[in-house]
Design an enzyme around this catalytic site. Structure first.
Site, short mmCIF file in Angstrom:
data_model
loop_
_atom_site.label_atom_id
_atom_site.label_comp_id
_atom_site.label_asym_id
_atom_site.label_seq_id
_atom_site.Cartn_x
_atom_site.Cartn_y
_atom_site.Cartn_z
N ASP A 267 10.21 -5.19 -6.98
CA ASP A 267 9.53 -5.43 -6.00
C ASP A 267 8.01 -4.47 -6.25
O ASP A 267 8.06 -3.90 -6.99
CB ASP A 267 10.47 -5.27 -4.83
CG ASP A 267 9.68 -5.86 -3.42
OD1 ASP A 267 10.44 -6.08 -2.52
OD2 ASP A 267 8.39 -6.36 -3.57
C1 GLC Z 1 6.71 -7.56 -0.95
C2 GLC Z 1 8.09 -7.86 -0.60
C3 GLC Z 1 8.61 -8.70 -1.51
C4 GLC Z 1 7.32 -9.68 -1.98
C5 GLC Z 1 6.68 -9.02 -2.86
C6 GLC Z 1 5.34 -9.72 -3.51
O1 GLC Z 1 6.46 -6.15 -0.68
O2 GLC Z 1 8.97 -6.71 -0.30
O3 GLC Z 1 9.59 -9.68 -0.80
O4 GLC Z 1 7.94 -10.93 -2.63
O5 GLC Z 1 6.13 -7.75 -2.40
O6 GLC Z 1 4.60 -9.94 -2.30
#
Ligand code: GLC
Length: 740
Positions: A267
């Site tokens: 993430d």
């Molecule tokens: C965010 C979220 C995740 C998302 C990623 C890309 O912090 O936790 O669900 O897909 O970053 O934006």
């Protein structure tokens, strides 16, 4: 591309080029000229000589022309012309925004959910997106956490069915490549991000392994069995080890036990955050922990870009681990046909392919089937076309009904408002409107978007004047349609709340309108369960619309006018008070369960100052029609067939003179087991359309696996004994006890 040629690419990439393939950056870093300005790169800590055209993937660019330009640069400027992978936060719709996942799942119409995912995939494909960061499959039981809105809810069975429908809708039925009009699914967040301590965002997750295996892992596993091609790691610590650096979780469980051969992406900045967790001491250790835990893409940090080369050159990390990651990245790009056509989707004529008639019809149907009728005293709903209706509250005209994640690709301007929907179903002369309270207290927090949002939503009014105007408008009506709830930024990521009741300004308005002694129909817009205990008595009817998406106004108006009948069920429990949280239906009974006989004694599992019961339980949902369910004869004598199945047969009767949609739930309870089982566990649902005044015989087939549970080692067991089965449809429950 043939596998051996693909392998040849891997074998000819330099160490730097391989490391660059594992880096994923936000496409916003690319200016319109396509080149990333050094400033943000420096902020990321990427070295000056880092060649951004060698990265493996960018995300959250949804403009076809910009994607085409960036892809052209990547192919022309990178040594092997390896195409970029384009990913995006498309969570519940691309340009056609559907109801929230927490809403959709409550329809229990998994075919329709799959169809909505297919439409989302096609719209994404036609914009040049290759992979979407959804479905989010975190089981959630704490409404203080803002991200419950993007989850299918508290129940494991519901989450598994939702997972299978969305992954199949996105990826299509083909397994070894992703065909046109389809995209790869990146399920998230692995694992158990939905169980943060105290409901606080990014907080610690700690639970027994049996709970993890029985309750929090099955939704991800169901998606993997449906061939999800990617998984995203979770931010949280799980039992003392951050998920992103958790070898046991990502290698032993995800790859070995769940047999996942796809791509694992961290993430956003989660590799870097291993240090903040206190799990690693520096960036190099974070790189080592992440690559050893099997993370293939490093999202939006310089951990891999800076850390892997010295680790590999010094022998601290085997280059084979890097090769494994790059090989999975190249294979995914190959599954998408990107080597043959790096402009996949972009070479189509997009004319009118968004918000098609089919997409809108599907969205209206999903709105109708996702809104939950929580209360309907004296059948105040549906409204009659003769009534004079005062529509009070900002959602009467607001277009901001799409929810937190929709803004990545959706447009509020596309939204069909409640006013437009009502004017389609009711005579305009019978409709009056008043804002009642400000949806947003200020526009300052919107930064550069402030002007646009203010233009679309209107000026901030004086709260006192707004109430006075609302009371005056309502005073000239037969019935008040009052929109209450949250505004879309109050849920989603980074939106945990300790208090879940409505804001004072809404409570003041409700009490002022109640003085008029007219029926008040509530429409609840929210991304999470709220505490409605204080205000619930003021409403004759309460329809939970969640955030209904682009076609919200049309679907809601169809329900209010009776053109459609509500059938949805609650996917998450509504507490009476925050003090009950976590509160969910599938609880253990405890050794001293509360009951009628002992409710006035002290030493019982209960509160001294609150009921054990929620305000609205999971599975709550009314319908305008009346249906009846009952078991067929001799079900109590059922035994397993040779193939270890039991077939539970029942009758569904439509007692009304209208065609009815009905959601029937089948719960079970393993009465005695070596690991205590929940008081109730949903094991099957059926979504049925039944003609007026007819009876239908239906059946649910269960296997021993459906009746099994996991131990602390992740081994599943069926134990003979007494089982309870409970048929539930709109408030009615029929029990069946069988010894198996
Ligand atoms: C965010 C979220 C995740 C998302 C990623 C890309 O912090 O936790 O669900 O897909 O970053 O934006």
């Amino acid at each position: 591309m043939e596998k051996n040629k693909l392998k040849e690419i891997l074998n000819t990439l330099s160490l730097k080029e391989k490391i660059a393939q594992t880096v994923q950056l936000n496409g916003d870093l690319f200016t319109d000229s396509g080149v990333m300005p050094t400033g943000p790169l420096k902020d990321l800590g990427l070295p000056d000589n880092f060649d951004i055209h060698q990265v493996g993937s960018i995300y959250n660019v949804n403009d076809p022309e910009k994607l085409r330009m960036i892809q052209e640069q990547a192919i022309n400027k990178s040594s092997h012309g390896i195409p970029l992978l384009f990913m995006s936060d498309i969570i519940y719709g691309f340009r056609t925004i559907f109801p929230l996942p927490l809403a959709q799942a409550g329809s229990y119409d998994f075919d329709l959910i799959q169809k909505a995912a297919e439409i989302t995939a096609k719209e994404s494909y036609l914009s040049g997106i290759h992979c979407v960061f959804s479905p989010m499959l975190d089981v959630v039981r704490d409404p203080r956490w803002g991200r419950v809105m993007e989850s299918p809810g508290e129940d494991i069975y519901t989450g598994k069915e939702y997972a299978k429908s969305v992954v199949t809708g996105y990826q299509g039925q083909v397994k070894d490549y992703v065909s046109e009009n389809h995209v790869a699914a990146c399920i998230k967040h692995f694992a158990a991000y939905g169980a943060p301590e105290a409901g606080r965002e990014y907080s610690t997750v700690d639970m027994s392994n049996q709970r993890l295996f029985n309750e929090y892992l099955p939704t991800y596993q169901a998606a993997i069995e449906a061939h999800a091609l990617l998984v995203m790691t979770a931010f949280n610590v799980l039992n003392g080890i951050p998920s992103t650096g958790n070898k046991w979780l990502n290698r032993d469980i995800l790859r070995e036990k769940f047999n996942f051969s796809g791509l694992l992406v961290s993430d956003h900045s989660a590799t870097e955050e291993l240090q903040a967790h206190g799990f690693t001491a520096n960036q190099e250790e974070s790189a080592k922990a992440s690559i050893e835990a099997g993370v293939d893409f490093d999202m939006m940090t310089s951990v891999y870009a800076n850390g892997l080369e010295p680790l590999i050159l010094s022998g601290k990390v085997d280059e084979a681990l890097l090769d494994e990651a790059v090989w999975r990245i190249l294979k995914l790009k190959n599954k998408l046909g990107l080597f043959e056509n790096p402009f996949r989707g972009l070479d189509q004529e997009n004319t009118g392919e968004f918000l098609t008639a089919e997409a809108k019809e599907t969205a209206v149907e999903l709105v109708e089937k996702s809104c939950v009728l929580l209360k309907n005293k004296e059948n105040a709903l549906p409204l009659s076309t003769q009534q004079k209706i005062a529509v009070i509250g900002p959602y009467g005209k607001s277009k901001f009904t799409l929810g937190f994640w929709a803004s990545v690709s959706g447009k509020a301007q596309d939204t069909v408002t409640l006013k437009e929907g009502l004017e389609n179903n009711f005579a305009k002369k019978n409709l009056t409107f008043a804002t009642g309270y400000n949806l947003f207290d200020s526009y300052e927090s919107f930064g550069p978007l402030k002007t646009g949002i203010e233009h679309l939503n209107g000026p901030i009014g004086d709260e006192k004047e707004l109430i006075e105007e609302a009371v005056e408008v309502a005073g000239n009506s037969d019935v008040i349609l009052l929109t209450i709830g949250e505004q879309f930024l109050e849920s989603g990521e980074g939106a945990s709340k300790a208090k879940l009741s409505l804001p004072d300004k809404q409570i003041r308005l409700i009490k002022a309108l109640a003085q008029l002694d007219k029926p008040i129909i509530g429409l609840l817009y929210t991304g999470r369960p709220l505490v409605l205990t204080e205000i619930e008595p003021y409403f004759s009817s309460l329809l939970l619309v969640w955030y209904p998406g682009t076609m919200g106004g049309a679907g809601i108006a169809n329900l209010l006018s009776g053109q459609a009948s509500p059938s949805a069920k609650l996917t998450m429990t509504f507490p009476r008070s925050e003090g009950q949280i976590p509160i969910y239906y599938a609880q253990n009974t405890t050794g001293r369960p509360l009951n009628e006989e002992n409710k006035n004694t002290r030493f019982v599992s209960k509160y001294s100052d609150e009921s054990n019961e929620p305000l609205y339980a999971f599975g709550t949902g009314l319908t305008y029609n009346q249906v009846d369910v009952k078991w067929l004869e001799n079900m109590e004598n059922l035994t397993f067939t040779e193939s270890n199945q039991i077939k539970l047969a029942y009758q569904l009767e439509n007692l009304s003179n209208e065609t009815s949609h009905a959601v029937v739930h089948l719960y079970m309870r393993d009465m005695a087991a070596s690991i205590v089982q929940p008081f109730r566990k949903l094991v099957a649902s059926q979504f049925i359309k039944i003609e007026p005044s007819t009876k239908e015989e239906l059946a649910v087939t269960l296997t021993k696996e459906d009746l099994s549970f996991s131990d602390n080692q992740g081994e599943w067991h069926f134990e003979s004994g007494k089982f309870g089965f409970y048929l539930v449809a709109y408030g009615q429950e029929e029990e069946l006890i069988i010894s198996l």
